[in-house]
Enzyme design. Structure first.
Site, mmCIF file in Angstrom:
data_model
loop_
_atom_site.group_PDB
_atom_site.id
_atom_site.type_symbol
_atom_site.label_atom_id
_atom_site.label_comp_id
_atom_site.label_asym_id
_atom_site.label_seq_id
_atom_site.Cartn_x
_atom_site.Cartn_y
_atom_site.Cartn_z
ATOM 1 N N HIS A 162 3.747 21.934 38.198
ATOM 2 C CA HIS A 162 3.444 21.804 39.630
ATOM 3 C C HIS A 162 2.287 20.821 39.762
ATOM 4 O O HIS A 162 1.275 20.939 39.050
ATOM 5 C CB HIS A 162 2.963 23.125 40.211
ATOM 6 C CG HIS A 162 3.984 24.212 40.277
ATOM 7 N ND1 HIS A 162 4.712 24.482 41.419
ATOM 8 C CD2 HIS A 162 4.392 25.121 39.360
ATOM 9 C CE1 HIS A 162 5.519 25.514 41.203
ATOM 10 N NE2 HIS A 162 5.334 25.927 39.952
ATOM 11 N N HIS A 168 8.461 23.562 34.220
ATOM 12 C CA HIS A 168 8.128 22.620 35.295
ATOM 13 C C HIS A 168 6.630 22.604 35.508
ATOM 14 O O HIS A 168 5.959 23.627 35.404
ATOM 15 C CB HIS A 168 8.854 22.959 36.595
ATOM 16 C CG HIS A 168 8.782 24.411 36.974
ATOM 17 N ND1 HIS A 168 9.552 25.376 36.352
ATOM 18 C CD2 HIS A 168 8.022 25.058 37.878
ATOM 19 C CE1 HIS A 168 9.280 26.556 36.877
ATOM 20 N NE2 HIS A 168 8.335 26.396 37.805
HETATM 21 P P1 5GP Z 1 7.665 28.828 39.545
HETATM 22 O O1 5GP Z 1 7.331 30.026 40.389
HETATM 23 O O2 5GP Z 1 8.857 29.098 38.653
HETATM 24 O O3 5GP Z 1 6.486 28.264 38.819
HETATM 25 O O4 5GP Z 1 8.067 27.682 40.563
HETATM 26 C C1 5GP Z 1 9.365 27.431 40.978
HETATM 27 C C2 5GP Z 1 9.257 26.460 42.131
HETATM 28 O O5 5GP Z 1 10.523 25.867 42.309
HETATM 29 C C3 5GP Z 1 8.879 27.126 43.460
HETATM 30 O O6 5GP Z 1 7.680 26.552 43.941
HETATM 31 C C4 5GP Z 1 10.072 26.869 44.353
HETATM 32 O O7 5GP Z 1 9.702 26.552 45.679
HETATM 33 C C5 5GP Z 1 10.756 25.688 43.674
HETATM 34 N N1 5GP Z 1 12.197 25.659 43.809
HETATM 35 C C6 5GP Z 1 13.062 26.681 43.546
HETATM 36 N N2 5GP Z 1 14.334 26.292 43.763
HETATM 37 C C7 5GP Z 1 14.265 24.989 44.131
HETATM 38 C C8 5GP Z 1 15.277 24.033 44.490
HETATM 39 O O8 5GP Z 1 16.473 24.307 44.497
HETATM 40 N N3 5GP Z 1 14.829 22.787 44.824
HETATM 41 C C9 5GP Z 1 13.514 22.452 44.821
HETATM 42 N N4 5GP Z 1 13.206 21.194 45.174
HETATM 43 N N5 5GP Z 1 12.554 23.324 44.499
HETATM 44 C C10 5GP Z 1 12.919 24.590 44.159
#
Ligand code: 5GP
Ligand code: ZN
Length: 143
Positions: free
Chosen positions: A104, A102
């Site tokens: 950001h 993903h």
């Molecule tokens: P990472 O730390 O893996 O780069 O980012 C994961 C992101 O996914 C986090 O910023 C978290 O808030 C978001 N996230 C996790 N679960 C969900 C979800 O069920 N729905 C949405 N919209 N965002 C999520």
């Protein structure tokens, strides 16, 4: 198209769990991060399940990245931000919590207090040349 039955982002892509989706096309879904670092913080995910950026094909990545100018313009207009950070966390050590690639897109405003600890170092002696050689060798092997 590959998916992982346990993956939260695959479930969002398949509309099995709700998300605030702002854009969906044949290759990606973009939606509001549930825990925003700033209002309007977006997540952009490829439809196909892929754990790491380094596992993605160039075509798959291109179809996601190709939408960034449009998504970026909408983010600036909607959030009123002056700029944004584009961030990918790959691996637990880098902060990746969801094992589905993903991007950001994080709105930035002056004085918002977000940002990295950014303490630039420097290379001593021959280290920059050694690293450049190592990169060139690795890239040539990965052709
Ligand atoms: P990472 O730390 O893996 O780069 O980012 C994961 C992101 O996914 C986090 O910023 C978290 O808030 C978001 N996230 C996790 N679960 C969900 C979800 O069920 N729905 C949405 N919209 N965002 C999520
Ligand atoms: Zn997935």
């Amino acid at each position: 198209m590959k998916r992982d039955a346990k993956c939260i982002f695959c479930k969002i892509v398949a509309e099995e769990i709700p998300a605030a989706v702002v854009l969906a096309d044949e290759s990606l879904v973009a939606f509001l991060d549930i825990g925003p670092l700033a209002e309007g913080h977006l997540l952009i995910v490829p439809r196909e399940h892929c754990e790491r950026l380094t596992d993605m094909s160039a075509e798959m990545l291109a179809s996601v990245v190709g939408k960034l100018p449009k998504l970026g313009r909408s983010l600036l207009a909607v959030s009123g931000a002056d700029g944004f950070n584009l961030l990918v966390n790959q691996g637990k050590v880098a902060g990746q919590e969801v094992p589905h690639v993903h991007l950001h897109l994080i709105p930035r405003k002056a004085g918002d207090g977000l940002g990295y600890r950014w303490h630039p170092g420097s290379y001593r002696d021959d280290r920059a040349r050694q690293l450049t050689e190592a990169y060139r060798t690795a890239l040539a092997k990965d052709a």
